[in-house]
Design an enzyme around this catalytic site. Structure first.
Site: not given
Ligand code: NHR
Ligand code: GAR
Length: 212
Positions: A12-14, A65, A90-91, A109, A145, A174
């Site tokens: 969670g740094s972003n 999903r 990441m999903r 990304h 992406d 980022e």
């Protein structure tokens, strides 16, 4: 006040960079919730410490999903967001989910798209012999992406780089890039024309992150 929901999978740094800039620059927006599919995502505890609401939607508790996407959407919609921000999420998300948030779903990304979509971007950039690497903030579309690019940060590759050292330097970039791009979004500065995104006054949409 616009409402931002951030989706994370880990550190969670972003997320932290976004919350700090949002407060420091007094955006007409605030992060109202942080949601993860992983109960142990470190960013969730950080958010709780900031008084931001959190929720967990465990993908392993879902039968498909599509069911996961629906449960995730329900958790998101409880916060009535204007923007949904993937920050190290990441999903892969299905078409119905992406269409539901079309035009207000952003991702960062860790490569210079359209090079190296998907996983292991830093290793692949080194293997390809790239002289520069970087990060891309883009609108999310059903094709992984491949959505319209909002902003990119360029980071030089060093001959001594490993995937880890490159990832560390791209991450610093980022933390500058994502808050910048998200501020443009909440300020209504972005225009989308097919794959092309422009800022209202034609202002640059790139950062060159030189080494110290
Ligand atoms: N969903 C759609 N439809 N479109 C995009 O552009 C998306 C997306 C979901 C996530 C982030 C993305 C990235 O920035 C993202 C963009 C996960 C994977 C992946 O392969 C790939 C790309 C991204 C996120 N995930 C595996 C999966 O099966 C799981 C991998 C793992 O858990 O480690 O979902 O790179
Ligand atoms: C970031 O480098 C982000 O670009 C990347 O994961 C890291 C998350 O760090 N995202 C992806 O690889 C998406 N597939 P953070 O949790 O500290 O923000």
């Amino acid at each position: 006040m616009q409402r931002i929901v951030v989706l994370i999978s880990g550190r969670g740094s972003n997320l932290e960079a976004i919350v700090r800039q949002c407060q420091a620059e007094d955006w007409p927006a605030r992060v109202v919730a942080v949601i993860s599919h992983k109960a142990d995502a470190a960013g969730l505890s950080w958010a709780q410490g900031q008084g931001i609401g959190t929720a967990v939607v465990d993908h392993r508790a879902q039968t498909s999903r599509e069911a996961f996407d629906e449960a995730l959407a329900a958790a998101i919609d409880a916060h009535q967001p204007d923007w949904v921000v993937l920050a190290g999420f990441m999903r892969i998300l299905g078409d119905a989910f992406v269409h539901r948030y079309a035009g207000r779903l952003l991702n960062i990304h860790p490569s210079l798209l359209p090079s190296f979509p998907g996983l292991h971007t830093h290793r692949r950039a080194l293997e390809a012999g790239c002289a520069v690497a970087g990060a891309t903030v883009h609108f999310v579309t059903p094709t992984l992406d491949h959505g319209p690019v909002i902003a990119q940060a360029v980071v030089p590759v060093r001959t001594s780089d490993t995937p880890e050292s490159l990832a560390d330097r791209v991450l610093v970039a980022e933390h500058q890039l994502y808050p910048l791009a998200l501020r443009w979004a909440v300020q209504g500065r972005l225009r989308v024309d097919g794959q092309r995104v422009t800022q209202l006054d034609g202002a640059p949409q790139h950062l060159f992150c030189e080494e110290p």
